[in-house]
Design a protein around this motif. Structure first.
Motif: not given
Length: 589
Positions: A123, A236, A232
């Protein structure tokens, strides 16, 4: 169970076909698109967590690899998104192989912690690379097209996504009902038994890890081209936990539990985001609290997930027995009568300061039944485990058919023609008797995961099932083929375990208290089976407390006491020994 799964697949296809043509609002088509994306990841977690017993919080990272790979390829090279899919799968496969090869050697809480570390690492890598747009991500990702038709949005995307989901579910169903699938189903509770049947358990764990990662990668590929952008946020740790939550709530051990969990979680999340602010009077991610409460309730009252309620009420018709005309499996050459098969030379096992087996030696010849007897705690089962590689020798040597096998892994010893049962029955309770026994023939098949998922293993499966049925009929359990193994009493479980050991076509068979729990007639039938095996050239090493059976079938006996070699000889010689009567059979009157 297999037929129930296939009926479920048919029902899903019908429902999807109806939805595709029904005048549903675009909102619900969008919801179903996301549910399909989540379902792909959850299908991988069914294999990884439900089947193999491996907990991973890092699946969202593999989704991110698939999404970022196709986004970068299509934006920077102008290549087709379908080539982006291949790039994502390649990168994901290599990443999963490396990560799995390292983390899957861990046990306990170390594996989940390792996957958390992996997810966080990827991540932050995606969030800080200039080439990936850092936290802003990549924008302008092109949509998908198929045969010149745009399928990147709406119902076109719905059809493509759920077509892939159905294919993935079918592939997983086929995999679980196959030679490699049975090995995988043994990973969660029967690793030691599976290794003794010749299964490379670490290899199968890595294979499952890679399959789960590839399914997640496909989900990421679809997501990137559906959203036309990637960043992103969806990849996560929070989303990794959510994927696991969906799977556990739906039913982590069931194929349809993956889709059920994704469906309910997505619908519940959307409704809670509207309902909770209205009830509380303030906005926030309060749905996470509700999800936590739901998870606790499910784990408390439905540990197998919501789909277990459906599965328990579905009829389980017996497997279609289509193997009557299947070719017999090839058999290994047995040693010639009288040939030295097993030579145990001064083996010793120490557990710290305790000497469990103290320099035991004996020989076993082809076509011979050798009994290993002694009082409880004499070290008989430990000796078994030393011969079969489940325990490492402190000193000494074991030679099988002229080849030293001491120091080898149990699966390597099994490959050489040694099979065994256990003092405490080892089986897979939620598999049928037939499937449990077919696991014993693992080394006699060669079809792998790809053949299983594509249905190209059918002929071999028929051969394996035919052999499993033959061995069950040999031990008198022909009427229990389709019974769930966990429902059997102790006696039939031991007979099933013997049939499983015979399914490997051993040259040497080690039986650890096979008569425990058997009724008188079952013991007589067992004695007949042992005599028949001896006549076929199978050598047998037998640990047993039933002295009537031992004296009836054994050609030679080795008596142990407190881990030492007390004496050996014919059954008549052992019965006449004052030392044996004093130590084991009782003092002479």
């Amino acid at each position: 169970m297999l037929l129930a799964r296939r009926y479920g697949l048919l029902a899903l296809v019908i429902v999807l076909a109806v939805i595709a043509v029904a005048p549903l609002p675009d909102f619900w088509i969008t919801q179903l698109n996301y549910i399909g994306l989540y379902s792909l990841v959850c299908l991988g977690l069914v294999l990884l967590t439900g089947i193999a017993g491996l907990t991973s919080f890092g699946q969202a990272a593999f989704v991110g690899i698939g999404a970022y790979a196709t986004a970068w390829v299509t934006l920077n090279t102008g290549l087709s998104p379908w080539l982006g899919l291949l790039a994502g799968l390649a990168i994901t496969g290599v990443s999963a192989l490396i990560v799995g090869g390292i983390t899957l050697r861990m046990s306990g809480h170390y594996l989940p912690l390792a996957t958390i570390a992996w997810g966080l690492s990827l991540y932050y890598l995606m969030s800080n690379l200039d080439a990936l747009g850092k936290y802003d991500g990549l924008l302008g990702v092109p949509g998908l097209s198929l045969f010149g038709m745009e399928v990147g949005q709406g119902r076109g995307f719905f059809a493509l996504t759920w077509f892939i989901v159905v294919l993935a579910a079918l592939a997983v169903i086929r995999l679980l009902d196959s030679r490699p699938g049975r090995a995988m189903r043994a990973l969660r509770t029967g690793t030691q038994m599976a290794e003794a049947m010749g299964v490379n358990t670490l290899r199968y764990k890595i294979v499952i890890f890679i399959i789960a990662a590839l399914l997640a990668s496909v989900s990421g590929w679809l997501y990137a081209h559906y959203q036309h952008s990637v960043n992103p946020s969806p990849f996560g740790l929070k989303m990794g936990i959510e994927y696991l939550f969906m799977t556990v709530v739906g039913g982590v051990g069931y194929v349809w539990g993956a889709i059920t969990g994704a469906l309910l979680t997505k619908l519940l999340e959307d409704q809670l985001q509207v309902l909770l602010p209205w009830l509380i009077g303030t906005s926030g991610s309060y749905e996470i609290i509700v999800f936590g409460m739901v998870l606790v309730i499910v784990l408390k009252y439905l540990p197998s997930g919501l789909w277990s309620l459906v599965e328990s009420r579905l009829p389980r018709p017996p497997r279609s027995m289509d193997w009557a005309d299947a070719a017999a499996l090839p058999e290994r050459r047995k040693p010639a009568a009288g040939e030295l098969v097993l030579d145990v030379q001064s083996i010793r096992k120490e557990f710290g300061g305790l000497v469990a087996v103290n320099d035991i030696s004996f020989k076993l010849h082809a076509g011979q039944i050798l009994g290993l007897i002694g009082p409880n705690g004499a070290g008989k089962s430990t000796t078994f485990n030393l011969v079969t590689g489940l325990l490492r020798l402190t000193s000494g040597k074991v030679v099988f058919c002229g080849e030293t096998i001491s120091g080898q892994r149990s699966r390597e010893i099994a490959r050489r023609g040694i099979s065994r049962t256990f003092q405490h029955v080892r089986m897979i309770p939620d598999m049928t008797v037939l499937e449990n026994v077919a696991l014993g023939a693992h080394l006699r098949g060669g079809k792998g995961v790809v053949s299983a998922m594509t249905g190209l293993n059918r002929q071999e499966e028929r051969q394996l099932m035919r052999e499993a049925q033959r061995q069950l009929e040999r031990v008198g359990m022909g009427a229990s083929l389709h019974e769930q193994a966990g429902n059997l009493a102790m006696g039939p479980q031991r007979l099933m375990e013997i049939a499983r050991a015979l399914c490997s076509d051993p040259a040497l068979l080690l039986l650890d208290e096979p008569a425990a729990g058997l009724r008188h007639k079952e013991k007589q039938a067992l004695a007949d089976v042992l005599r028949q095996l001896r006549s076929e050239g199978v050598s047998i090493l037998l640990v047993e407390h039933d002295m009537d059976l031992v004296m009836d079938v054994c050609d030679h006996l080795v008596v142990m006491e407190f881990g030492t070699h007390l004496m050996e000889g014919t059954p008549a010689e052992v019965q006449q020994s004052p030392a044996v009567r004093a130590a084991y059979l009782g003092t002479e009157h």
